[in-house]
Scaffold this motif. Sequence first.
Motif, PDB file in Angstrom:
ATOM      1  N   GLY A  38     -33.522  24.076  22.602  1.00  0.00           N
ATOM      2  CA  GLY A  38     -32.126  23.879  22.944  1.00  0.00           C
ATOM      3  C   GLY A  38     -31.439  25.209  23.194  1.00  0.00           C
ATOM      4  O   GLY A  38     -31.932  26.269  22.845  1.00  0.00           O
ATOM      5  N   ALA A  39     -30.269  25.168  23.820  1.00  0.00           N
ATOM      6  CA  ALA A  39     -29.520  26.387  24.103  1.00  0.00           C
ATOM      7  C   ALA A  39     -28.845  26.881  22.831  1.00  0.00           C
ATOM      8  O   ALA A  39     -28.312  26.100  22.048  1.00  0.00           O
ATOM      9  N   ALA A  40     -28.881  28.178  22.623  1.00  0.00           N
ATOM     10  CA  ALA A  40     -28.221  28.755  21.463  1.00  0.00           C
ATOM     11  C   ALA A  40     -26.713  28.711  21.667  1.00  0.00           C
ATOM     12  O   ALA A  40     -26.222  28.823  22.789  1.00  0.00           O
ATOM     13  N   PRO A  41     -25.936  28.506  20.609  1.00  0.00           N
ATOM     14  CA  PRO A  41     -24.482  28.487  20.755  1.00  0.00           C
ATOM     15  C   PRO A  41     -23.969  29.853  21.169  1.00  0.00           C
ATOM     16  O   PRO A  41     -24.600  30.875  20.894  1.00  0.00           O
ATOM     17  N   PRO A  42     -22.813  29.912  21.873  1.00  0.00           N
ATOM     18  CA  PRO A  42     -22.269  31.214  22.272  1.00  0.00           C
ATOM     19  C   PRO A  42     -21.881  32.047  21.058  1.00  0.00           C
ATOM     20  O   PRO A  42     -21.479  31.512  20.026  1.00  0.00           O
ATOM     21  N   ARG A  43     -22.005  33.369  21.200  1.00  0.00           N
ATOM     22  CA  ARG A  43     -21.690  34.282  20.111  1.00  0.00           C
ATOM     23  C   ARG A  43     -20.408  35.046  20.429  1.00  0.00           C
ATOM     24  O   ARG A  43     -20.176  35.428  21.574  1.00  0.00           O
ATOM     25  N   LEU A  44     -19.597  35.285  19.400  1.00  0.00           N
ATOM     26  CA  LEU A  44     -18.366  36.043  19.585  1.00  0.00           C
ATOM     27  C   LEU A  44     -18.713  37.461  20.013  1.00  0.00           C
ATOM     28  O   LEU A  44     -19.415  38.189  19.308  1.00  0.00           O
ATOM     29  N   PRO A  57      -6.823  26.689  18.578  1.00  0.00           N
ATOM     30  CA  PRO A  57      -7.177  26.985  19.970  1.00  0.00           C
ATOM     31  C   PRO A  57      -6.326  26.202  20.961  1.00  0.00           C
ATOM     32  O   PRO A  57      -6.256  24.975  20.889  1.00  0.00           O
ATOM     33  N   VAL A  58      -5.668  26.912  21.879  1.00  0.00           N
ATOM     34  CA  VAL A  58      -4.763  26.258  22.833  1.00  0.00           C
ATOM     35  C   VAL A  58      -5.096  26.565  24.282  1.00  0.00           C
ATOM     36  O   VAL A  58      -4.509  25.966  25.188  1.00  0.00           O
ATOM     37  N   GLY A  59      -6.019  27.488  24.533  1.00  0.00           N
ATOM     38  CA  GLY A  59      -6.361  27.853  25.898  1.00  0.00           C
ATOM     39  C   GLY A  59      -7.844  28.036  26.059  1.00  0.00           C
ATOM     40  O   GLY A  59      -8.559  28.360  25.101  1.00  0.00           O
ATOM     41  N   LEU A  60      -8.342  27.838  27.297  1.00  0.00           N
ATOM     42  CA  LEU A  60      -9.779  27.846  27.521  1.00  0.00           C
ATOM     43  C   LEU A  60     -10.049  28.185  28.974  1.00  0.00           C
ATOM     44  O   LEU A  60      -9.407  27.673  29.886  1.00  0.00           O
ATOM     45  N   THR A  61     -11.017  29.084  29.196  1.00  0.00           N
ATOM     46  CA  THR A  61     -11.461  29.372  30.552  1.00  0.00           C
ATOM     47  C   THR A  61     -12.849  29.976  30.497  1.00  0.00           C
ATOM     48  O   THR A  61     -13.358  30.310  29.422  1.00  0.00           O
ATOM     49  N   ASN A 115     -19.995  33.372  33.103  1.00  0.00           N
ATOM     50  CA  ASN A 115     -20.062  32.200  32.226  1.00  0.00           C
ATOM     51  C   ASN A 115     -19.768  32.518  30.765  1.00  0.00           C
ATOM     52  O   ASN A 115     -20.159  31.775  29.875  1.00  0.00           O
ATOM     53  N   SER A 116     -19.081  33.621  30.485  1.00  0.00           N
ATOM     54  CA  SER A 116     -18.595  33.855  29.129  1.00  0.00           C
ATOM     55  C   SER A 116     -17.447  32.890  28.839  1.00  0.00           C
ATOM     56  O   SER A 116     -16.594  32.637  29.699  1.00  0.00           O
ATOM     57  N   LEU A 117     -17.431  32.353  27.638  1.00  0.00           N
ATOM     58  CA  LEU A 117     -16.408  31.413  27.213  1.00  0.00           C
ATOM     59  C   LEU A 117     -15.226  32.179  26.631  1.00  0.00           C
ATOM     60  O   LEU A 117     -15.393  33.002  25.728  1.00  0.00           O
ATOM     61  N   VAL A 118     -14.024  31.914  27.131  1.00  0.00           N
ATOM     62  CA  VAL A 118     -12.814  32.596  26.673  1.00  0.00           C
ATOM     63  C   VAL A 118     -11.915  31.563  26.001  1.00  0.00           C
ATOM     64  O   VAL A 118     -11.536  30.563  26.620  1.00  0.00           O
ATOM     65  N   VAL A 119     -11.567  31.799  24.736  1.00  0.00           N
ATOM     66  CA  VAL A 119     -10.737  30.873  23.966  1.00  0.00           C
ATOM     67  C   VAL A 119      -9.463  31.590  23.547  1.00  0.00           C
ATOM     68  O   VAL A 119      -9.515  32.696  22.990  1.00  0.00           O
ATOM     69  N   LEU A 120      -8.331  30.970  23.816  1.00  0.00           N
ATOM     70  CA  LEU A 120      -7.036  31.505  23.385  1.00  0.00           C
ATOM     71  C   LEU A 120      -6.667  30.844  22.060  1.00  0.00           C
ATOM     72  O   LEU A 120      -6.514  29.630  21.991  1.00  0.00           O
ATOM     73  N   ASP A 121      -6.542  31.652  21.010  1.00  0.00           N
ATOM     74  CA  ASP A 121      -6.264  31.154  19.662  1.00  0.00           C
ATOM     75  C   ASP A 121      -4.836  31.511  19.291  1.00  0.00           C
ATOM     76  O   ASP A 121      -4.528  32.650  18.946  1.00  0.00           O
ATOM     77  N   SER A 122      -3.962  30.505  19.351  1.00  0.00           N
ATOM     78  CA  SER A 122      -2.556  30.740  19.020  1.00  0.00           C
ATOM     79  C   SER A 122      -2.357  30.963  17.532  1.00  0.00           C
ATOM     80  O   SER A 122      -1.358  31.551  17.122  1.00  0.00           O
ATOM     81  N   GLY A 123      -3.316  30.507  16.716  1.00  0.00           N
ATOM     82  CA  GLY A 123      -3.190  30.655  15.270  1.00  0.00           C
ATOM     83  C   GLY A 123      -3.159  32.099  14.825  1.00  0.00           C
ATOM     84  O   GLY A 123      -2.395  32.471  13.927  1.00  0.00           O
ATOM     85  N   ASP A 124      -3.997  32.947  15.423  1.00  0.00           N
ATOM     86  CA  ASP A 124      -3.969  34.370  15.090  1.00  0.00           C
ATOM     87  C   ASP A 124      -3.624  35.233  16.303  1.00  0.00           C
ATOM     88  O   ASP A 124      -3.884  36.426  16.320  1.00  0.00           O
ATOM     89  N   HIS A 125      -3.028  34.607  17.334  1.00  0.00           N
ATOM     90  CA  HIS A 125      -2.474  35.318  18.490  1.00  0.00           C
ATOM     91  C   HIS A 125      -3.524  36.188  19.181  1.00  0.00           C
ATOM     92  O   HIS A 125      -3.255  37.336  19.536  1.00  0.00           O
ATOM     93  N   SER A 126      -4.710  35.642  19.400  1.00  0.00           N
ATOM     94  CA  SER A 126      -5.793  36.450  19.953  1.00  0.00           C
ATOM     95  C   SER A 126      -6.526  35.716  21.062  1.00  0.00           C
ATOM     96  O   SER A 126      -6.405  34.500  21.232  1.00  0.00           O
ATOM     97  N   VAL A 127      -7.286  36.500  21.826  1.00  0.00           N
ATOM     98  CA  VAL A 127      -8.197  35.972  22.841  1.00  0.00           C
ATOM     99  C   VAL A 127      -9.609  36.289  22.361  1.00  0.00           C
ATOM    100  O   VAL A 127      -9.942  37.445  22.086  1.00  0.00           O
ATOM    101  N   LYS A 128     -10.447  35.260  22.263  1.00  0.00           N
ATOM    102  CA  LYS A 128     -11.804  35.435  21.761  1.00  0.00           C
ATOM    103  C   LYS A 128     -12.796  35.132  22.881  1.00  0.00           C
ATOM    104  O   LYS A 128     -12.739  34.056  23.487  1.00  0.00           O
ATOM    105  N   HIS A 152     -16.590  27.552  14.168  1.00  0.00           N
ATOM    106  CA  HIS A 152     -16.103  28.428  13.108  1.00  0.00           C
ATOM    107  C   HIS A 152     -15.274  29.560  13.712  1.00  0.00           C
ATOM    108  O   HIS A 152     -15.503  29.973  14.853  1.00  0.00           O
ATOM    109  N   GLY A 153     -14.311  30.054  12.944  1.00  0.00           N
ATOM    110  CA  GLY A 153     -13.580  31.242  13.343  1.00  0.00           C
ATOM    111  C   GLY A 153     -12.355  31.017  14.197  1.00  0.00           C
ATOM    112  O   GLY A 153     -11.722  31.981  14.632  1.00  0.00           O
ATOM    113  N   LEU A 154     -11.985  29.753  14.453  1.00  0.00           N
ATOM    114  CA  LEU A 154     -10.788  29.465  15.233  1.00  0.00           C
ATOM    115  C   LEU A 154      -9.703  28.886  14.338  1.00  0.00           C
ATOM    116  O   LEU A 154      -9.998  28.167  13.376  1.00  0.00           O
ATOM    117  N   SER A 155      -8.445  29.202  14.651  1.00  0.00           N
ATOM    118  CA  SER A 155      -7.316  28.697  13.861  1.00  0.00           C
ATOM    119  C   SER A 155      -6.582  27.581  14.584  1.00  0.00           C
ATOM    120  O   SER A 155      -6.411  26.488  14.059  1.00  0.00           O
TER     121      SER A 155
END
Length: 381
Positions: free
Chosen positions: A98-104, A354-358, A363-376, A349-352
């Motif tokens: 299987g595919a490994a999950p994406p890493r931060l 999440p309100v945005g996604l692109t 093909n890197s996954l970009v997550v906008l986390d409003s909980g800690d005001h960051s882009v991961k 894990h590690g998200l507070s």
Amino acid sequence: MAEAADEAELGLLECRVCFERYGPGGQRRPRNLPCGHVLCRGCVEALGGPERRRLECPFCRRPCGLCETSDCLPLLQLLELLGPGGRSPSALGRAAGGAAPPRLQLSLGGWGSLLNPTGVAACRRSGRLAVAHDGKKRIHVFGPSGSCLQRFGERGDAGNDIKYPLGVAVTADGHVVVTDGGDRSVKAFDFEGRGTLAVREGFCLPWGLGATPECDVMVTDAEAGALYRLTADFGSGKLKKCQLVRSKLTNPRGVAVCPSSGAVVVIEHLKTEGPSSCSTRMKIFSADMTLIGQMDSFGLNLVFPSKIYTTAVAFDKEGCIVVTDVCSQAVICLGKPEEFPIFNPLVSHGLSYPVGLTYTANNSLVVLDSGDHSVKIYSSA
């Protein structure tokens, strides 16, 4: 035999409510319900409420008492067999093919840099990220390495004023498009922050944005319950057409367009009666805007182990629908439109909040986390 053991551990040794790995004792000890489903002790006690008397199975809804639960001996024996050095589920996924999950890979912004961020979009041509937030300068542009390249959109600044950004998209020709809830408009800028176009007429409350491969922009109008297709020459600032492509939607917000097939997904925010007063619904349309599927939080809850409240949606390079879920603080892949819905957690894990996604061009996954005001940013598997 090795592959069978890998599959068994991957599928069995994780509680399907909290997604934590089972353990031989304490809150992670696996417990059987009378219906045959298995949860960890912590989730059994949490579902039983403060009095810890009765609970309802989260999968089949069969009620039972806590005294009716029992240790799951087969799982305890498997845990004993694997021992404390048993492999992690992510490693097992790779061993089983299987595919490994994406890493931060990178985290940007944070409190003091971004304030209550609302949207994120990627430029596939340059690798730059545009983030909308409620700070003094409403749009932050980050480079591929994570450095802040530009800030613009200060409220009251003639030419590039943004009052209250709700969504952001980047067109294929490199323009940043923003929905502004303050004056109910859609505005376009170049990456230097120069305003090129403002559409202020016809919208009640423009919210979500999704860029098409043809440089058009799909715009949801939450108050009007509509979806528009905006065609413009953003470089010269000329609006060609603002076409209503779908009406009678219920509070539509997030929207995404599949780069390969042209399929469109819209997230509706519903109000319901009862203890859970809010839910979401995803509607999937073909490229010609024919409805090909839909599912709300209640329907997803019948298929998946937890309720999904979706705040953002995107397509990956394979054309799969990927969503953020604020209930489980996770990013989940729901499969391609023709196989929707499946359940494949990508980030759990590690998200507070999440309100945005692109997705970026690589093909890197970009997550906008409003909980800690960051882009991961997560590297692709």
